[in-house]
Design a protein around this motif. Structure first.
Motif, PDB file in Angstrom:
ATOM      1  N   ALA A  91     -26.754 -81.975 -47.268  1.00 12.91           N
ATOM      2  CA  ALA A  91     -25.822 -81.878 -48.256  1.00 12.91           C
ATOM      3  C   ALA A  91     -25.163 -83.183 -48.801  1.00 12.91           C
ATOM      4  N   ALA A  92     -24.948 -84.202 -47.963  1.00 12.86           N
ATOM      5  CA  ALA A  92     -24.663 -85.659 -48.523  1.00 12.86           C
ATOM      6  C   ALA A  92     -26.034 -86.112 -49.084  1.00 12.86           C
ATOM      7  N   HIS A  93     -26.990 -85.983 -48.868  1.00 10.80           N
ATOM      8  CA  HIS A  93     -28.044 -86.593 -49.573  1.00 10.80           C
ATOM      9  C   HIS A  93     -28.202 -86.276 -50.870  1.00 10.80           C
ATOM     10  N   GLU A  94     -28.158 -84.872 -51.060  1.00  7.54           N
ATOM     11  CA  GLU A  94     -28.060 -84.209 -52.435  1.00  7.54           C
ATOM     12  C   GLU A  94     -26.751 -84.618 -53.452  1.00  7.54           C
ATOM     13  N   VAL A  95     -25.653 -84.951 -52.546  1.00 10.14           N
ATOM     14  CA  VAL A  95     -24.552 -85.407 -53.269  1.00 10.14           C
ATOM     15  C   VAL A  95     -24.851 -86.976 -53.818  1.00 10.14           C
ATOM     16  N   MET A 179     -25.253 -91.979 -46.056  1.00 11.59           N
ATOM     17  CA  MET A 179     -25.157 -92.420 -44.681  1.00 11.59           C
ATOM     18  C   MET A 179     -23.747 -93.186 -44.706  1.00 11.59           C
ATOM     19  N   PRO A 180     -23.641 -94.099 -45.586  1.00 11.14           N
ATOM     20  CA  PRO A 180     -22.214 -94.868 -45.715  1.00 11.14           C
ATOM     21  C   PRO A 180     -21.078 -93.893 -45.820  1.00 11.14           C
ATOM     22  N   ILE A 181     -21.248 -92.759 -46.564  1.00  9.58           N
ATOM     23  CA  ILE A 181     -20.247 -91.783 -46.719  1.00  9.58           C
ATOM     24  C   ILE A 181     -19.988 -90.830 -45.279  1.00  9.58           C
ATOM     25  N   ASP A 183     -20.645 -91.930 -42.379  1.00  9.01           N
ATOM     26  CA  ASP A 183     -20.049 -92.945 -41.458  1.00  9.01           C
ATOM     27  C   ASP A 183     -18.814 -93.306 -41.446  1.00  9.01           C
ATOM     28  N   GLN A 184     -18.456 -93.835 -42.981  1.00  4.10           N
ATOM     29  CA  GLN A 184     -17.153 -94.402 -43.225  1.00  4.10           C
ATOM     30  C   GLN A 184     -16.043 -93.450 -43.086  1.00  4.10           C
ATOM     31  N   GLY A 185     -16.392 -92.203 -43.672  1.00  4.02           N
ATOM     32  CA  GLY A 185     -15.474 -90.940 -43.499  1.00  4.02           C
ATOM     33  C   GLY A 185     -15.449 -90.169 -42.228  1.00  4.02           C
ATOM     34  N   ARG A 186     -16.223 -90.661 -41.230  1.00  2.00           N
ATOM     35  CA  ARG A 186     -16.239 -90.190 -39.890  1.00  2.00           C
ATOM     36  C   ARG A 186     -16.293 -88.663 -40.023  1.00  2.00           C
ATOM     37  N   TYR A 187     -17.292 -88.122 -40.624  1.00  2.00           N
ATOM     38  CA  TYR A 187     -17.373 -86.839 -40.805  1.00  2.00           C
ATOM     39  C   TYR A 187     -18.137 -86.222 -39.594  1.00  2.00           C
ATOM     40  N   LEU A 188     -18.904 -86.817 -38.877  1.00  2.00           N
ATOM     41  CA  LEU A 188     -19.563 -86.501 -37.564  1.00  2.00           C
ATOM     42  C   LEU A 188     -19.195 -87.240 -36.433  1.00  2.00           C
ATOM     43  N   PRO A 189     -19.202 -86.680 -35.311  1.00  2.00           N
ATOM     44  CA  PRO A 189     -19.045 -87.406 -34.191  1.00  2.00           C
ATOM     45  C   PRO A 189     -19.880 -88.546 -34.007  1.00  2.00           C
ATOM     46  N   PRO A 190     -19.671 -89.622 -33.045  1.00  2.00           N
ATOM     47  CA  PRO A 190     -20.490 -90.694 -33.196  1.00  2.00           C
ATOM     48  C   PRO A 190     -21.807 -90.367 -32.599  1.00  2.00           C
ATOM     49  N   GLU A 191     -21.662 -89.230 -31.505  1.00  2.00           N
ATOM     50  CA  GLU A 191     -22.943 -89.007 -30.870  1.00  2.00           C
ATOM     51  C   GLU A 191     -23.855 -88.039 -31.662  1.00  2.00           C
TER      52      GLU A 191
END
Length: 226
Positions: A91-95, A179-181, A183-191
């Motif tokens: 989803a982030a890739h297509e956005v 990827m920056p979106i 990472d910076q938005g912390r949309y996923l847990p670090p793991e």
């Protein structure tokens, strides 16, 4: 034996990346009930967050993509409704492609023009090839068949080029935008970030796999002419 070995190697190069992409997508497609939203909801959130409120997010049966003509993000039903690392990353890739379009990212426009050209040459080339084959059979002249072979090679090369030039556009969408979106938005847990990185890499290499398949298809057609 050399002919067979070359064919096996070419098939491995053509189908290997495609199988790898599918494997990565499936590996990280496990349902995650702890995620707050689906892939479709995540795409909608990102679009709204970046001021693209008029860009719809649709379900498609034609593969995940961003359509620059209709200005729409389109996701497969599994990713649109799914809660997984794959759903979030794709989803982030297509956005990311939608952001490229918003920013008038020139390589994206060039690539879609080339893809449109390839689609047009496919249609015209099919008519030309059948016409030349018929003329060649009627006139018993090998020249018409040679023109047909030349047309096949040209069409195949345009299609391969159309897929290859998409590679930098795909990498930009995956690693300079998506990827920056995430990472910076912390949309996923670090793991989960390594898995998201793997999915985004697979999404970027989709067109490499497609171009290699086109090479194999061109090889097959030329072998038939031979």
């Amino acid at each position: 034996m050399l002919w067979i070995a070359a064919l096996v190697l070419l098939m491995g190069l053509a189908f290997g990346p495609t199988l790898w992409v599918r494997h990565v997508m499936r590996t990280h497609a496990a349902d995650r009930p702890d995620y707050p939203g689906t892939g479709g909801e995540f795409a909608r959130h990102l679009l709204d967050h970046h001021g693209l409120n008029d860009v719809p997010v649709d379900i498609t049966e034609e593969g995940d993509h961003y359509d620059p003509r209709d200005k729409a993000v389109r996701l497969s039903r599994a990713l649109y409704e799914g809660r997984s690392v794959t759903a979030v990353a794709v989803a982030a890739h297509e956005v990311g492609h939608a952001l490229q379009d918003r920013d008038a990212y020139r390589p994206l426009r060039w690539c879609h023009r080339l893809v449109s050209t390839a689609n047009l040459t496919d249609r015209i080339g099919t008519i030309v090839i059948f016409g030349l084959s018929a003329l060649g059979g009627a006139a018993l002249s090998p020249r018409f068949f040679l023109f047909g072979v030349a047309a096949v090679v040209l069409i195949g090369l345009i299609r391969v080029a159309a897929h290859l030039v998409m590679l930098p556009v795909e990498f930009d969408a995956s690693f300079r935008r998506a990827m920056p979106i995430i990472d910076q938005g912390r949309y996923l847990p670090p793991e989960d970030m390594p898995a998201a990185h793997a999915v985004l890499k697979a999404a970027a290499y989709t067109y490499v796999a497609a171009s290699l398949f086109q090479v194999l298809n061109l090889f097959r057609i030329l072998r038939a002419f031979r």
